[in-house]
Structure formats: C-alpha cells, structure tokens
Write a protein that holds these residues in place. Structure first.
Motif, PDB file in Angstrom:
ATOM      1  N   GLY A 253       8.963  44.165  35.352  1.00 35.18           N
ATOM      2  CA  GLY A 253       9.010  42.702  35.356  1.00 35.18           C
ATOM      3  C   GLY A 253       8.745  42.130  36.737  1.00 35.18           C
ATOM      4  N   ALA A 254       9.331  42.750  37.751  1.00 36.34           N
ATOM      5  CA  ALA A 254       9.135  42.276  39.123  1.00 36.34           C
ATOM      6  C   ALA A 254       7.688  42.447  39.566  1.00 36.34           C
ATOM      7  N   PHE A 255       7.075  43.569  39.217  1.00 39.04           N
ATOM      8  CA  PHE A 255       5.681  43.800  39.601  1.00 39.04           C
ATOM      9  C   PHE A 255       4.747  42.816  38.896  1.00 39.04           C
ATOM     10  N   ALA A 256       5.031  42.509  37.623  1.00 39.29           N
ATOM     11  CA  ALA A 256       4.216  41.533  36.893  1.00 39.29           C
ATOM     12  C   ALA A 256       4.363  40.150  37.515  1.00 39.29           C
ATOM     13  N   LEU A 257       5.588  39.774  37.851  1.00 45.65           N
ATOM     14  CA  LEU A 257       5.844  38.489  38.496  1.00 45.65           C
ATOM     15  C   LEU A 257       5.082  38.396  39.813  1.00 45.65           C
ATOM     16  N   ALA A 258       5.152  39.462  40.606  1.00 43.31           N
ATOM     17  CA  ALA A 258       4.471  39.465  41.902  1.00 43.31           C
ATOM     18  C   ALA A 258       2.962  39.346  41.734  1.00 43.31           C
ATOM     19  N   ALA A 259       2.399  40.031  40.745  1.00 44.43           N
ATOM     20  CA  ALA A 259       0.950  39.984  40.539  1.00 44.43           C
ATOM     21  C   ALA A 259       0.491  38.577  40.196  1.00 44.43           C
ATOM     22  N   MET A 260       1.239  37.890  39.338  1.00 45.37           N
ATOM     23  CA  MET A 260       0.839  36.541  38.950  1.00 45.37           C
ATOM     24  C   MET A 260       0.983  35.562  40.107  1.00 45.37           C
ATOM     25  N   LEU A 261       1.959  35.782  40.964  1.00 44.29           N
ATOM     26  CA  LEU A 261       2.072  34.957  42.165  1.00 44.29           C
ATOM     27  C   LEU A 261       0.956  35.298  43.146  1.00 44.29           C
ATOM     28  N   TRP A 345       1.064  42.982  57.829  1.00 43.68           N
ATOM     29  CA  TRP A 345      -0.036  42.356  57.101  1.00 43.68           C
ATOM     30  C   TRP A 345       0.475  41.213  56.234  1.00 43.68           C
ATOM     31  N   ARG A 346      -0.358  40.206  56.075  1.00 35.02           N
ATOM     32  CA  ARG A 346      -0.083  39.075  55.188  1.00 35.02           C
ATOM     33  C   ARG A 346      -1.398  38.669  54.532  1.00 35.02           C
ATOM     34  N   GLY A 347      -1.335  37.756  53.602  1.00 33.65           N
ATOM     35  CA  GLY A 347      -2.549  37.117  53.116  1.00 33.65           C
ATOM     36  C   GLY A 347      -3.159  37.721  51.873  1.00 33.65           C
ATOM     37  N   ASN A 348      -4.475  37.468  51.732  1.00 40.24           N
ATOM     38  CA  ASN A 348      -5.180  37.782  50.492  1.00 40.24           C
ATOM     39  C   ASN A 348      -5.244  39.267  50.179  1.00 40.24           C
ATOM     40  N   VAL A 349      -5.242  40.101  51.199  1.00 42.03           N
ATOM     41  CA  VAL A 349      -5.297  41.547  50.957  1.00 42.03           C
ATOM     42  C   VAL A 349      -4.099  41.984  50.130  1.00 42.03           C
ATOM     43  N   LEU A 350      -2.911  41.528  50.516  1.00 34.72           N
ATOM     44  CA  LEU A 350      -1.707  41.891  49.774  1.00 34.72           C
ATOM     45  C   LEU A 350      -1.676  41.233  48.401  1.00 34.72           C
ATOM     46  N   ALA A 351      -2.231  40.041  48.287  1.00 33.98           N
ATOM     47  CA  ALA A 351      -2.284  39.380  46.984  1.00 33.98           C
ATOM     48  C   ALA A 351      -3.167  40.175  46.018  1.00 33.98           C
ATOM     49  N   TRP A 352      -4.370  40.562  46.492  1.00 34.52           N
ATOM     50  CA  TRP A 352      -5.240  41.377  45.653  1.00 34.52           C
ATOM     51  C   TRP A 352      -4.587  42.716  45.317  1.00 34.52           C
ATOM     52  N   TRP A 353      -3.889  43.284  46.281  1.00 35.38           N
ATOM     53  CA  TRP A 353      -3.211  44.569  46.084  1.00 35.38           C
ATOM     54  C   TRP A 353      -2.159  44.443  44.981  1.00 35.38           C
ATOM     55  N   ALA A 354      -1.421  43.338  44.990  1.00 33.19           N
ATOM     56  CA  ALA A 354      -0.400  43.127  43.966  1.00 33.19           C
ATOM     57  C   ALA A 354      -1.023  42.993  42.584  1.00 33.19           C
ATOM     58  N   VAL A 355      -2.158  42.297  42.515  1.00 39.65           N
ATOM     59  CA  VAL A 355      -2.844  42.121  41.229  1.00 39.65           C
ATOM     60  C   VAL A 355      -3.348  43.466  40.703  1.00 39.65           C
ATOM     61  N   ILE A 356      -3.994  44.236  41.575  1.00 40.40           N
ATOM     62  CA  ILE A 356      -4.493  45.560  41.172  1.00 40.40           C
ATOM     63  C   ILE A 356      -3.317  46.477  40.835  1.00 40.40           C
ATOM     64  N   GLY A 357      -2.223  46.313  41.569  1.00 40.90           N
ATOM     65  CA  GLY A 357      -1.031  47.120  41.298  1.00 40.90           C
ATOM     66  C   GLY A 357      -0.510  46.923  39.888  1.00 40.90           C
ATOM     67  N   LEU A 358      -0.625  45.702  39.372  1.00 43.10           N
ATOM     68  CA  LEU A 358      -0.177  45.459  37.999  1.00 43.10           C
ATOM     69  C   LEU A 358      -1.058  46.208  37.008  1.00 43.10           C
ATOM     70  N   LEU A 359      -2.364  46.291  37.281  1.00 44.67           N
ATOM     71  CA  LEU A 359      -3.257  47.050  36.405  1.00 44.67           C
ATOM     72  C   LEU A 359      -2.878  48.529  36.400  1.00 44.67           C
ATOM     73  N   VAL A 360      -2.557  49.054  37.585  1.00 48.28           N
ATOM     74  CA  VAL A 360      -2.127  50.457  37.684  1.00 48.28           C
ATOM     75  C   VAL A 360      -0.825  50.658  36.918  1.00 48.28           C
ATOM     76  N   THR A 361       0.107  49.721  37.084  1.00 47.03           N
ATOM     77  CA  THR A 361       1.393  49.823  36.411  1.00 47.03           C
ATOM     78  C   THR A 361       1.226  49.744  34.898  1.00 47.03           C
ATOM     79  N   THR A 362       0.349  48.854  34.443  1.00 50.03           N
ATOM     80  CA  THR A 362       0.110  48.716  33.008  1.00 50.03           C
ATOM     81  C   THR A 362      -0.442  50.001  32.412  1.00 50.03           C
ATOM     82  N   PHE A 363      -1.357  50.644  33.139  1.00 49.09           N
ATOM     83  CA  PHE A 363      -1.888  51.913  32.640  1.00 49.09           C
ATOM     84  C   PHE A 363      -0.789  52.972  32.612  1.00 49.09           C
ATOM     85  N   ALA A 364       0.061  52.990  33.633  1.00 50.23           N
ATOM     86  CA  ALA A 364       1.142  53.972  33.666  1.00 50.23           C
ATOM     87  C   ALA A 364       2.108  53.771  32.504  1.00 50.23           C
TER      88      ALA A 364
END
Length: 381
Positions: A253-261, A345-364
């Motif tokens: 739930g936390a990872f999904a929340l972070a990805a959408m933010l 680090w801050r900014g868009n790199v971490l935002a994209w990372w969080a979004v991609i992280g949700l895809l990885v989590t969903t597959f897992a």
C-alpha cells in the motif's frame, strides 16, 4: 515512559480502556481455542490498536465505529449464514459481500470528487471526497470483520482470517492504502503553507490506484466467483499468515501510494496543475515518508516470510521465484532510500523510480503467480 503517559488526554485512556476490554472479552470467549502464538498475536493486536489510536486520533473513532457496526451485522446473522440472503440489512448493506460492493461504489465516488475538487480548487468538494474515502475504508474494514465471522458459520474448520486469497488481500490493499493516504492528507494539510493548495488534492492521484484494485475485485467477484469463502489450503493453515500477509500489504500500500504521488510530482514538474496540487517539494516529502514506512513493513514481512518458510519447508530461503522477486523489490526500495538519504538526491529521478518500483512490485505480487511456478504457486488468477 512517564513523559509519554503525561502527554495523553482522557480520550486516549478511554480508547485504551475500550480496546483493552475488547481484548479481554475476546480472550475470555476464545482464548481456549488459541495456541500460544495466536494468544501472542491477540495481545500484540491490542497493543498495536492502542498505539495507533494514540498516534492518530482519527482512529479513536474509526475502529470503535467499524467494530460496533460489524458486531451489529454479526448479531443479525443469529448463527445462521443463510440469513445473509434474507435479512434486509445483511443482504443489502452489512453482509461482507454487500459491504465490499459499497466500498467499491464509495471509492469510485471519492475519486471523482477528488478530481472535481482539485480542478475547481474547491475545499468543500475535497472535504466531501475525504469523507467518502473514510466511508469506503470503513466499509472495507467492516467487510473484513464480518467475513471472518461468516467463515466460522460455515464450519469451525473452515473459519480463518480473511487474508488468504487474491480477493481478500485486494480488499486489504484498498483498506491499508486508503488509511495511509488519509493520514498523510490530514498531516500535510495541517502543516502546509497558507498559499499552498490543500493536501487533499493529492487524492486525485492516489485514489485511481485504489480504484484499479476495486476494478480487479469486481471482475474477480463476478467472473471467478472469488467472493465465495473457501477452506484454507494446507500451505496457508498457519498462524504465520495472520502477521506475514498484513505486514506485506502495508508495504504494498505504501509503495502504491508513493508511486501515485510520484506521478503527481512529475505532473507538477511539467507545470501542469501546478496551482491545484501541493508543491513539488511537498509531494516529494510525502512520497519519501510513504516509501520509508513501506520499506520498514516490507522488511518485517520478508523476515516473517523466511521464518514461515523455515517452519513449513525446513529452510529460511530457497530462491523460489516469489522469494527472489521479493528480494528484488526490497533491494529496489533500499537503493531508493539510500540514494535519497545518503546521496541527497531529489526530484524527477526519484519520482520515476517510485513509479517503476510499483511496476516491479506488482509483478512480484501478481506476475510471479501468473507466469512463474514455485512453492508459492497457490495464489494464481
């Protein structure tokens, strides 16, 4: 310890007393049916609920109200599961499946109101959206409690905590994600700058991921009849399930929340909706806090899963596909936190990372069960 207790108000102690009495009654009625591990879980649940109520005052009314409504539903059954199809309040409102359907409707309404309130910059509409989200979360929790009782009406050997299949855990995901979001919404709405858009506007981006889970629940219900209560398969007949699965879904739930933010942060970085969403930095801060909480609970869940594996299969780790992908998820967010905390680090790199992280989590979570086989291949679609 004394300083912590001195900061408590009478509402805190009243809530603690209520939860403690509930635990005592539960122990008195069902303690003889619980083994030592389950008794420990009951004590831990009482302590955890008290802490949550003290940590977040809104839960001081949320838990008791949901518990009271669930008890009312249980009373309407009068020990007969068939009454779920004849008694008006059970059939249309309070039976577990009825409550789930209300949860689905309320989450969709909340998403629409969040978007409308964000686009119109209406605090009133956003407040209504927040209230609908609370109501949907309440329906989810009530459905869980009632379904737990319904499983025992089928048979004492059938009864189990409702976190055993995809249908049940997707409802748990909706509940946990919604409550986590509501906490951050309230916290950051109180601390925001007066010129900044209400933190409630974040719901326009968070609710879609919950509604995606709702779509799955509806499809799984009507296409696969997944709402029907089934006996636990042997692999899940363990007290470990009661703690491993909820801890896992706090992480999910936390990872999904972070990805959408993260998506919201990327939108703001393009100067879209910039006057209708909280600031870029606020979105990044909430994303970071969500990932930190998710990583903590996912770590706990992974350790618990290893202990469960040792108990069930004789080894802590077997490089099963589910275990391997759980490790990949863990390493992904460990690296994310390391980069942010150590490298700054801050900014868009971490935002994209969080979004991609949700895809990885969903597959897992789902993809492994669909496409790979192993010791955990009992949760497929």
């Amino acid at each position: 310890m004394n300083s912590i207790l001195q900061k408590r108000c009478w509402q805190d102690y009243l809530f603690a007393l209520l939860i403690s009495l509930t635990g005592i009654v539960t122990w008195h009625r069902y303690g003889s049916f619980l083994d030592y591990y389950e008794q420990g879980i009951l004590l831990g649940a009482v302590a955890g609920l008290i802490w949550l109520g003290w940590f977040w005052p809104a839960l001081r009314w949320f838990f008791p109200v949901c518990g009271a409504i669930a008890l009312a539903a249980i009373g309407l059954y009068q020990g007969d599961l068939a009454r779920g199809q004849s008694a008006f309040w059970l059939k249309y409102v309070l039976a577990s499946q009825s409550a789930v359907m209300w949860m689905c409707v309320l989450f969709f309404l909340a998403m629409l109101m969040y978007w409308f309130g964000m686009l119109k910059r209406s605090g009133t509409v956003l407040g209504i959206a927040s209230g609908l989200t609370w109501a949907a979360a309440a329906a989810a929790l009530i459905s869980k409690l009632v379904r737990w009782y319904e499983s025992y009406l089928i048979g004492s050997d059938i009864g189990h905590i409702p976190v055993s299949n995809l249908y049940e855990v997707f409802i748990l995901f909706c509940l946990i994600t919604a409550l986590m979001y509501l906490y951050y919404e309230a916290k950051f709405d109180q601390t925001r700058d007066q010129k900044e858009q209400s933190a409630r506007a974040m719901g326009a981006f968070v609710l879609p991921v919950i509604c995606a889970a709702v779509v799955f629940i509806i499809w799984y219900t009507f296409d696969r009849q997944a709402h029907e209560i089934q006996p636990l398969i042997p692999a899940l007949q363990s007290w470990w399930m009661k703690i491993h699965v909820p801890a896992n879904f706090v992480g999910y739930g936390a990872f999904a929340l972070a990805a959408m933010l993260g998506v919201a942060q990327l939108v703001v970085s393009k100067s879209w909706l910039v006057n209708r969403l909280p600031s870029y930095d606020t979105l990044g801060e909430v994303m970071y806090k969500a990932i930190a909480v998710g990583f903590l609970f996912f770590t706990i869940a992974t350790v618990l899963g290893a202990m469960w594996a040792a108990d069930a299969w004789g080894g802590y780790w077997s490089w099963d596909p589910k275990e391997t992908w759980a490790l990949i998820v863990w390493l992904n967010y460990a690296a994310w936190l390391h980069i942010r905390l150590i490298k700054g680090w801050r900014g868009n790199v971490l935002a994209w990372w969080a979004v991609i992280g949700l895809l990885v989590t969903t597959f897992a979570f789902i993809g492994v069960n669909m496409f790979l086989s192993g010791l955990h291949s009992y949760g497929g679609l």
